[in-house]
Structures are given as structure tokens and as C-alpha cells.
Design an enzyme around this catalytic site. Structure first.
Site, PDB file in Angstrom:
ATOM      1  CE  LYS A 183      -4.174  -1.868   1.885  1.00  0.00           C
ATOM      2  NZ  LYS A 183      -4.728  -2.167   3.176  1.00  0.00           N
TER       3      LYS A 183
HETATM    4  N1  GLU Z   1      -8.597  -8.035   5.028  1.00  0.00           N
HETATM    5  C1  GLU Z   1      -7.612  -8.482   4.305  1.00  0.00           C
HETATM    6  C2  GLU Z   1      -6.528  -7.879   4.016  1.00  0.00           C
HETATM    7  O1  GLU Z   1      -7.139  -6.497   4.023  1.00  0.00           O
HETATM    8  C3  GLU Z   1      -8.083 -10.009   4.210  1.00  0.00           C
HETATM    9  C4  GLU Z   1      -8.183 -10.489   5.268  1.00  0.00           C
HETATM   10  C5  GLU Z   1      -8.496 -12.091   4.072  1.00  0.00           C
HETATM   11  O2  GLU Z   1      -8.952 -12.640   2.727  1.00  0.00           O
HETATM   12  O3  GLU Z   1      -8.472 -13.340   5.044  1.00  0.00           O
HETATM   13  O4  GLU Z   1      -5.432  -8.542   3.921  1.00  0.00           O
END
Ligand code: GLU
Length: 282
Positions: free
Chosen positions: A256
Site C-alpha cells: 500500500k
Molecule cells: N482484510 C484482509 C486484508 O486486507 C484480507 C482478509 C482475508 O482475505 O482473509 O489483507
């Protein structure tokens, strides 16, 4: 109801990059090939880092990529009661404890463990009187899973396994024996936000009927911890498909922090979803 439900679950803590596009497209195409459903879930429990404008950008970027999903989108911050209920189940089975330690104290405890440095933190509940004192002083605490209590509780149901249709970082595939110890006494409810990643994910995957979890291999270890939580909460275990991580021209993983590489920047520079798909080999 469809027998194939998958999801893309970004956290709105920054703009999406090519790696996210790859993951989202793989999940979307897998759902399409199976005649199933592709869900979008916004993992915004981290109120300290999530921003509404990032969520807006995520929706725009994914629509630009040509993805469609059923509305309403599940936003984790709107479902804290579901996570609290799951935590309560674990609490009433004596599988969690309050941890008042700071990050630094946890790191120190791990480094100076009696049998050599711990890979994943394992602690213990405080004596009742000390805990009562700290609670009375209003000291913040996290809820941690007690790995030892959890393994004892599962007893004859061990070892746990899950099906990996993709592969982990070391090529792990097929029927995998879960290694729940990888997470140690994992935090299930953070001091600041009242829930934590693993708990929210297993609750949501179950509530949303997710049958296939398609995501990057950086989350392969998470599957081991999540498998344990599924067993403790009596939730079904989805099939996992972890995929390789994309790297940029410099050989490093997309992250990011690399602003110039975001889908938004690509879109604003006149890039097309078709050329991005080709570039990603999809
Ligand atoms: N929210 C998680 C992320 O942004 C991904 C969660 C998942 O795919 O289990 O990396």
C-alpha cells in the site's frame, strides 16, 4: 443457494494496487466459472486506520475492473455485535483471557521465555486479585485465545485439517494439517477496537456462507489460526485457495505504501482494465 461463494475482503486503509486487482479478479473469475457468487466485504474494524475515502476508492476501482457484487456490502464495523457474541461463546467456555500487556511487554516476554524465544506469544491470565485491581483502575486490555485451553478443549477432535486448492508459500497443497500453534495466544479483541482480524474473518465467512476463500499466500498462516477458531466456534471450514503474490519491476511485493502503483493512479493515467488483465495474465 449457490454452492460456491467466495469473497474479496479488503481493508480500507489505503488504495488498492495490482496485487489486490489480481486477488479480486481471481476470486471473481472463480465464482463466474463455478456459477457461484462473488462477495465484497469491507474489513474496516481498525477504526484508527480505516478511512471512508479509501472505501469509496475501492468501490470505484473494482467497478472499473469490471467486477460486480451483491448489495449491500458487508462492512465489519456495522456488525460488532456478531463478533462480541462469538467472543462471548469462547469466554463462557473459558478459552480466552484478558491481556493487559503492552506490545513492548509482549515482545519482551517472547524474547525472554524460559525455553528460548517464543515464535508466537503464549501468556496466561493474571491472578484474580491483580486482574480485579487493574480492571478497577480502568486499564485497557485485549482478549487473547488461550492456545493451551483451546487444544485441551478440542482434545479428540485434533488434529485439525483443511483443504488447500492453491498453495502456501512453501508449495503446501491438498489436505493440510493445521498448525494452530502458529498464532499462539492470538488476540481476538484488540484493546482499542474490541475485535481483531481472525475472529471477524471466521465469523463473517461463516455468516456469509463463504465456501471458498481465495487470497494471497501471505495469509496462508492465517488459515491455520482460522481453522482453530472455526473448530472452537463450531463453524464450517471453507476450502482455501491461496495464490502467489505479485511483485513489481523491482522484484518487491506490491504494498500500500507504493502510491504510484495504485489502481487509482493507473486509472487516472489512462490505463485500461483490459491491459491490466493482460498484464496480470488473466
Ligand atoms: N482484510 C484482509 C486484508 O486486507 C484480507 C482478509 C482475508 O482475505 O482473509 O489483507
Amino acid at each position: 443457494m449457490s454452492s460456491f461463494i467466495t469473497r474479496f475482503a479488503p481493508s480500507p486503509t489505503g488504495d488498492l494496487h495490482r496485487g489486490h486487482a489480481y486477488s479480486a479478479l481471481l476470486a471473481f473469475e472463480a465464482a463466474r466459472a463455478a456459477g457461484g457468487t462473488f462477495l465484497l466485504r469491507i474489513e474496516d474494524i481498525d477504526s484508527t486506520r480505516s478511512r471512508p475515502q479509501f472505501e469509496a476508492h475501492i468501490l470505484e476501482d473494482l467497478a472499473w475492473l469490471g467486477l460486480r457484487w451483491p448489495e449491500p456490502v458487508r462492512r465489519q464495523s456495522e456488525h460488532m455485535a456478531d463478533y462480541e457474541a462469538a467472543l462471548e461463546r469462547l469466554r463462557s467456555a473459558n478459552l480466552v483471557y484478558r491481556c493487559f500487556r503492552t506490545r513492548q511487554e509482549v515482545a519482551q516476554a517472547m524474547a525472554s521465555a524460559p525455553h528460548g524465544p517464543m515464535e508466537a506469544y503464549q501468556g496466561a491470565p493474571l491472578p484474580t486479585d491483580e486482574e480485579a485491581e487493574r480492571l478497577a483502575r480502568g486499564e485497557p486490555f485485549a482478549w487473547r485465545l488461550s492456545l493451551a485451553a483451546a487444544l485441551e478443549h478440542l482434545g479428540p477432535r485434533l488434529p485439525l485439517t483443511f483443504l488447500e486448492e492453491g498453495s502456501g508459500p512453501a508449495g503446501e497443497t491438498g489436505e493440510i494439517r493445521a498448525r494452530p500453534a502458529l498464532g499462539g495466544d492470538v488476540v481476538l479483541a484488540r484493546k482499542d477496537v474490541g475485535v481483531a482480524y481472525h475472529l471477524a474473518v471466521v465469523v463473517d465467512d461463516a455468516l456469509q456462507g463463504v465456501t471458498h476463500v481465495i487470497r494471497g499466500e501471505d495469509l496462508f498462516e492465517a488459515a491455520h489460526v482460522q481453522r482453530l477458531l472455526q473448530a472452537l466456534l463450531g463453524l464450517p471450514t471453507p476450502v482455501y485457495r491461496h495464490h502467489r503474490l505479485l511483485t513489481g519491476p523491482d522484484g518487491r511485493r506490491y504494498a500500500k505504501r507504493d502510491r504510484a502503483e495504485t489502481l487509482r493512479a493507473l486509472r487516472q493515467a489512462g490505463g485500461s482494465p483490459e491491459s491490466l488483465r493482460r498484464e496480470l495474465g488473466l
